[in-house]
Design an enzyme around this catalytic site. Structure first.
Site, PDB file in Angstrom:
ATOM      1  N   ARG A 144       0.790  -1.511  -0.140  1.00 14.19           N
ATOM      2  CA  ARG A 144      -0.178   0.466  -0.014  1.00 14.19           C
ATOM      3  C   ARG A 144       1.080   1.249   0.147  1.00 14.19           C
ATOM      4  NH1 ARG A 144       2.691   1.743   3.821  1.00 14.19           N
ATOM      5  NH2 ARG A 144       0.716   3.523   3.801  1.00 14.19           N
ATOM      6  N   GLY A 145       0.455   2.276  -0.104  1.00 16.57           N
ATOM      7  CA  GLY A 145       1.159   3.257  -0.591  1.00 16.57           C
ATOM      8  C   GLY A 145       1.200   3.706  -2.052  1.00 16.57           C
ATOM      9  N   ALA A 146       0.759   5.346  -2.005  1.00 14.94           N
ATOM     10  CA  ALA A 146       0.354   5.706  -3.307  1.00 14.94           C
ATOM     11  C   ALA A 146       1.850   5.306  -4.419  1.00 14.94           C
ATOM     12  CB  ALA A 146      -0.196   6.932  -3.809  1.00 14.94           C
ATOM     13  N   ARG A 176      -7.501  -0.637  -6.747  1.00 15.13           N
ATOM     14  CA  ARG A 176      -8.187   0.308  -5.420  1.00 15.13           C
ATOM     15  C   ARG A 176      -8.195   1.747  -6.000  1.00 15.13           C
ATOM     16  NH1 ARG A 176      -4.366   1.126  -0.579  1.00 15.13           N
ATOM     17  NH2 ARG A 176      -6.234   1.659   0.169  1.00 15.13           N
ATOM     18  N   GLN A 207      -1.683   2.196  10.350  1.00 12.82           N
ATOM     19  CA  GLN A 207      -0.546   2.002   9.268  1.00 12.82           C
ATOM     20  C   GLN A 207       0.835   2.886  10.175  1.00 12.82           C
ATOM     21  OE1 GLN A 207      -3.245   3.227   8.499  1.00 12.82           O
ATOM     22  NE2 GLN A 207      -3.405   1.972   6.515  1.00 12.82           N
ATOM     23  N   ASP A 243      -2.473  11.296  -1.541  1.00 16.06           N
ATOM     24  CA  ASP A 243      -2.809   9.602  -2.874  1.00 16.06           C
ATOM     25  C   ASP A 243      -2.997  10.059  -3.742  1.00 16.06           C
ATOM     26  OD1 ASP A 243      -2.978   8.161   0.330  1.00 16.06           O
ATOM     27  OD2 ASP A 243      -3.643   6.861  -1.235  1.00 16.06           O
ATOM     28  N   ASN A 272      -5.645  11.913   0.845  1.00 14.67           N
ATOM     29  CA  ASN A 272      -4.477  11.077   1.904  1.00 14.67           C
ATOM     30  C   ASN A 272      -5.925  10.770   2.507  1.00 14.67           C
ATOM     31  OD1 ASN A 272      -2.028  10.222   2.359  1.00 14.67           O
ATOM     32  ND2 ASN A 272      -1.835  12.128   3.473  1.00 14.67           N
ATOM     33  N   LYS A 273      -5.183   9.541   3.392  1.00 15.29           N
ATOM     34  CA  LYS A 273      -5.463   9.043   4.109  1.00 15.29           C
ATOM     35  C   LYS A 273      -6.759   9.648   5.057  1.00 15.29           C
ATOM     36  CE  LYS A 273      -5.211   5.032   4.947  1.00 15.29           C
ATOM     37  NZ  LYS A 273      -6.220   4.224   4.614  1.00 15.29           N
TER      38      LYS A 273
END
Lengths: 356, 356
Positions: free
Chosen positions: B54-56, B99, B206, B247, B257-258
């Site tokens: 995960r993570g852009a 996603r 995370q 993101d 973002n998150k």
């Protein structure tokens, strides 16, 4: 446990025949509804310390009943009045050491101990009897004051509103009704419907475990969110007002409440949403001039990294910071809703007025 | 796993001999460092969907390598170029469906597919070879761009600073260095010391599991807090600046973002603390005019109520709302730190300028 079918019993009661403080064990919710009958002072202290019973009003009532039970036990062995008072003081100090922040704990113990002192010279038996009356009066007073808070709070919200709450300042935090959630429960009794958003409230999840449980039990529409979703639900227009409780209110109106409250207040101000603090006048501590004067309880980092998991979720070598409360500056609070009415800024003046 | 002794390998790599995308399984951290070698498209899709990777930036690199592996497999069975392109398109669309929010996923797949198209007429074998080069170039480009973000970011912070971060935009969100945490890692290489506060970042933790792990592994002083403690650490003066990733960044500078990022940004503004977003230019999506144009992924409520626990922590009958991201308004962002330099408001103009 099917929460949609239960009605929760009172959070804190006295079973005088059994010599027991009877509480709902809140660490077992929502999975199980377990009632505990606590007879020993050490059990009562432990129940407060480990949050089996929590919430400022509920802690106050528990301590009052606990000190009455202590008095009864001391009286069964001691007839000398000086020794009785001296041992009662030790018990009061012991119960007061269970948690540092909620002022209701100290308020209730002071009220009980001063009642005892006022009986000096009337005999130990009479004093114990007066303490029973006083503990029951504190308990009944809590129910009545929560109901009044609910009535005042209902004047600030409307049927159908989306309402955000943080932690649990509901019936499980008091004997019945609660403080922040009193308007919701009372409105529900009158056929009103609210859409309540409850922050889960890490680390101990009082919002997800307790507020959601009591609201579902009462037929209220509840949505659980993580603490970091508050901005998003506010931005989406889902929240008409915020209702929270308080563990201690300083003389200038700064509020000490569950960690995260101040962040919610800042977000509410950013989105122009009214932010209400609901608490009885007994939560106001004139000895604390400002919020920063109030001691913040620091709890074990393991509550964050380990407690709800079978395994540790943090790497070894990382520190965990776990303050149980924070300060909300008075400028962020739209109104304080007390059992003696709604007060507004400037709080130093309006608090002094209402507490007279 | 003793995190103080490990050095983490690259988050995403290609093992071309084995025909495998090699990743750290991030759902197993911090308990175990498990490497996965994924050879099937379904495995790669599942690994992105379930946040094993995960993570852009890391998702973009994974998808690029994944599409190269798909091309290689298709080419082993197909020599007709039209059929090759048609099947490659199906694979690209399939990986893109894993996603919805991070733009790097689509950016990387578009870049790979356009590379393939540019080879039309040169034979399937040559196209696959060019796709290998392109995937490796995307991977190397990610490392280089994260390093440049780190260099630019280091000009904004000072040795000894207290720095808050949210979620994980560190090396585990990219191939190496990361975005938001690149200045911390690069500064650490140069002997600097920061005190990093990481939000645990519910529901999937995370921050507690990943950011804390990679920072501890790199010898950085890390303190984990719950998401609702941000206001308290800012109020206590512990935070000099906030570093977060992105993101997707809209043309006007709004940042997706998150979940929780926008709340941190509002708190930072309240406490007058600089709020920096660090991301490569590939995270900017000019097709999204404003933040509200970006689709927000809604994930299962069970991630909140059940996932990290052996038992459900919410009562039956309660709804759970679980958006994975939120929008941070451009007005809350002090600067965007990109791999092409630091840009400041007005963002619509400065973004158009840097992306030319």
């Amino acid at each position: 446990m099917d929460n949609t079918k239960i009605t929760l019993p009172d959070t804190v009661s006295l079973d005088d025949d059994a010599g027991a403080l009877v509480i709902i064990d809140q660490t077992r919710l929502p999975g199980e509804l377990v009632m505990l009958a606590l007879t020993k002072q050490e059990e009562i202290w432990e129940a407060i310390k480990t949050l089996r019973v929590r919430g400022a009003p509920a802690i106050g009532v528990s301590a009052a009943i606990g000190l009455y039970l202590a008095a009864k036990e001391i009286a069964s062995a001691v007839i000398d009045e000086d020794e009785f008072f001296s041992r009662l003081k030790v018990s009061a100090d012991y119960l007061a050491s269970s948690r540092p922040t909620a002022v209701n704990l100290f308020w209730a113990l002071d009220r009980m101990y001063n009642t005892a002192l006022s009986c000096a010279g009337q005999g130990v038996g009479n004093t114990v009897k007066r303490l029973l009356d006083e503990a029951l009066s504190i308990r009944e007073g809590d129910i009545a004051s929560c109901r009044r808070i609910g009535e005042y709070g209902l004047t600030l919200i409307n049927d159908g509103d989306g309402i955000l709450t943080h932690c649990n300042a509901g019936q499980l935090a008091a004997v019945r009704y609660g403080t922040a959630l009193a308007p919701i429960h009372l409105g529900r009794e009158r056929g009103m419907n609210f859409r309540v958003y409850t922050d889960e409230t890490r680390p101990l999840l009082q919002g997800m475990r307790l507020s959601a449980t009591e609201l579902v039990a009462n037929g209220v529409d509840v949505t659980i969110i993580c603490d970091n979703m508050v901005s998003q639900v506010m931005r989406a227009g889902l929240i008409r007002s915020v209702l929270v409780g308080a563990d201690r209110i300083a003389a200038n109106g700064d509020v000490c409440n569950k960690i995260g409250t101040s962040g919610v207040a800042i977000l509410a101000a950013h989105y122009c949403i009214p932010f209400y603090v609901l608490a009885p006048v007994s939560t106001i501590d004139l000895c604390s001039d400002r919020g920063d004067d109030i001691e913040i309880e620091q709890r074990s980092g393991a509550e964050v990294s380990d407690m709800w998991f079978k395994k540790r979720m943090a790497p070894e070598g990382a520190t965990v910071y776990n303050p149980a409360f924070d300060y909300t500056d008075n400028g962020l609070i739209t109104a304080l809703v007390t059992d003696r009415g709604i007060i507004r800024p400037p709080y130093r003046e309006s608090i002094a007025e209402i507490i007279k």
